[in-house]
Structure formats: C-alpha cells, structure tokens
Design a protein around this motif. Structure first.
Motif, PDB file in Angstrom:
ATOM      1  N   ASP A 252       0.836  -1.191   0.000  1.00 55.70           N
ATOM      2  CA  ASP A 252       0.000   0.000   0.000  1.00 55.70           C
ATOM      3  C   ASP A 252       0.881   1.254   0.000  1.00 55.70           C
ATOM      4  O   ASP A 252       1.885   1.331   0.721  1.00 55.70           O
TER       5      ASP A 252
ATOM      6  N   GLU B 291       0.768   5.161   0.720  1.00 56.33           N
ATOM      7  CA  GLU B 291       0.058   6.314   1.284  1.00 56.33           C
ATOM      8  C   GLU B 291       0.458   7.599   0.564  1.00 56.33           C
ATOM      9  O   GLU B 291       1.486   7.659  -0.124  1.00 56.33           O
ATOM     10  N   ARG B 292      -0.330   8.628   0.796  1.00 57.70           N
ATOM     11  CA  ARG B 292       0.013   9.971   0.353  1.00 57.70           C
ATOM     12  C   ARG B 292       0.280  10.820   1.592  1.00 57.70           C
ATOM     13  O   ARG B 292      -0.554  10.857   2.500  1.00 57.70           O
TER      14      ARG B 292
END
Length: 303
Positions: A77, A79-80
């Motif tokens: 995954d 993230e930002r």
C-alpha cells in the motif's frame, strides 16, 4: 541566485533564444512567485513517523510509484503524505531541524543530493556520507543507484546506526540512458533545456517523458530491492523529498516554496529489510575537479 544574476541570465536567455528565451523568462517569473510560500509551516517531518531505514527517491510522484508498484514485491500500500518542502534544499532545511536534533544525531544520512553541501552540517549527524563528492558518474552526470546502495550497505554493516537514510537521485533527471529523440540537452548549463523544459516546450511528448521517468525510477527500485536484502531494519519507509509537476496549473518541475499538490504530495510505503549477505559492496572513490555548481547544473539547477 541573486537578483542581479537573475537579470543577467534572463537577458542572456533572450539574447540567445529570442522569443523562446522571452517565454523562459516569463515562466521563471511565474514560478518565482512560489518563493513566497517558503516560510509557511506545511507538511509532515519524516521524524514524526516510525522508521529505522528511510529510502528517499528524489522527485518521485505518488502516481509514478503507483504505476510500477506491482513490479516490486516490497511495495504494498502506498500512502500519500505532504512533504515539508518542494525542492531538495527546502526539504533538508525543514527536515533536519533543531526540534529533531536528537534524532538527527542518531542518523546516518547517505546522500547523492548535492544540496547537502549548502544545507547540512556533518557534525549534527551520526554519519553524513555525501556520495556525490566521490561517487559521481561523469558519463551519466549523476550518482548511479548502485554506488548509493554499496555505500549504504557498508555503513549499515560497519556503523549499525539507529537510523539510516538513503537518498537516491533517481527518478530525478537526468534520465539515465535516455533515448528521447528530441533536440535538447537534458543535463546542461543554465541556458540549455533540461528534459522537463523540453516537455514544457513540447519538444518531447508527455507519454515519452513518462516512460523515461518510469525507467529512471525502476533503476532506483531495482537497487532498493538489493538494499533491502543486505541491511537489517525492522521498519523501512520508502518516500520522496518532493514530487514533480508535469504541467498541472502550468507548473513544471519543482520550484522552491511551491505548494502545488503534485510537488508537495509524496508517497509513503512501508516494508522490512533483512541482511541476507547476498551482496558485497564495491566502494570506488574518485574525486574529480567538478565543483558543486557544475553538479547542480547537471541536475537542472542554476546557481
């Protein structure tokens, strides 16, 4: 660059490039307005997050990392997060702060970014390894990922720092082995075009630019994969110091002080690392006569 220097360079651009040079100067004025945002306290300092090993991919957009993530098992995954800066020197200034002096003192920072010369004090770090000083590849006009990986592995094994930051140049241009098919010097002096300038002026289309940008990222990620199997770190984070604007809001590249989301939003992916001793680093130190200004110009910066 001071105001008088900017006026001189601008006049030279107009004299040598004519209408195209005038367009360059107008664009410089527009992006220069983003300087006003420099003092604004924005973004998340990396020391506010948990990690033992931090891999910094210079100028890596979130969507760029996402576009190749399925090629690398260690990228899950993504993230930002908002970076504290929009350019490497701003990121350094706002990351290695007095507020985080204790954490900085525990950090070995292995960097290929030339701005360390101007922005950092080696005495504040457990180790400051400026690989660009003696690991610069004169043919590629940059620091290649394997040089960075070898230095990082050696420091991890010999020094065993509490925190290790490995700051790769890539995917920041110059694009290594770029065969773009356009007439522009991708890593030349102040009056020549960078590859991003060529994109802005339509000398290279976005699709071709994006493929080269991806390839430059893969070049780094292949070595990150090697790094992860040759150092020990329970908590690894992979991020960027800033992103890169590719025409959104009329902005290209990453002007200092810019709040543009394509520039300030960066990826954050987590994994682990285990030293399986699959690689023996080769350390080849070679200092040449090129100065900091030459190497900043090679990365597309002036002055």
């Amino acid at each position: 660059m001071g105001f008088d220097d900017w006026v001189s360079v601008s006049a030279e651009k107009i004299r040598k490039k004519g209408i195209e040079g005038l367009g360059d100067v107008a664009y410089d004025l527009y992006t220069g307005l983003w300087w006003l945002a420099w003092p604004l306290p924005r973004g998340t300092n990396v020391y506010e997050r948990e990690w033992d090993l931090l891999v910094v991919l210079d100028a890596c957009r979130v969507d760029l990392l996402q576009s190749v993530a399925d090629e690398y098992d260690f990228l899950g995954d993504i993230e930002r997060v908002e970076s504290v800066g929009s350019m490497s020197k701003e990121w350094m200034a706002k990351t290695f702060t007095d507020e985080h002096a204790n954490e900085v003192a525990e950090t070995a920072y292995v960097t290929s970014n030339v701005f360390s010369e101007r922005m950092l004090d080696a005495d504040r770090f457990e180790t400051l390894e400026e690989v660009w000083r003696d690991g610069w590849d004169g043919t590629a006009d940059t620091v290649l990922p394997r040089t960075m990986t070898d230095r990082a592995i050696r420091i991890a094994r010999e020094n065993d720092p509490d925190r290790l930051i490995v700051h790769y140049v890539q995917p920041h241009h110059p694009f290594v082995d770029l065969d773009a098919g356009f007439d522009a010097d991708p890593f030349g002096p102040a009056l020549s075009d960078t590859v991003v300038d060529a994109l802005r002026k339509g000398k290279i289309d976005r699709e071709r630019f994006w493929r080269a940008y991806q390839d430059n990222l893969r070049l780094a990620l292949d070595d990150v994969e090697l790094l992860l199997s040759n150092v020990d770190a329970e908590r690894v984070a992979i991020t960027a110091d800033h992103g890169d604007a590719l025409g959104e809001w009329g902005i290209y590249d990453h002007p200092v002080g810019c709040l543009h989301p394509a520039v300030r939003t960066v990826p954050w992916a987590t994994t682990t690392a285990t030293d399986r001793d699959t690689h023996d680093p080769e350390i080849d130190r070679e200092v040449d006569d090129s100065d900091v200004e030459d190497r900043l110009q090679a990365l597309g910066y002036v002055g």
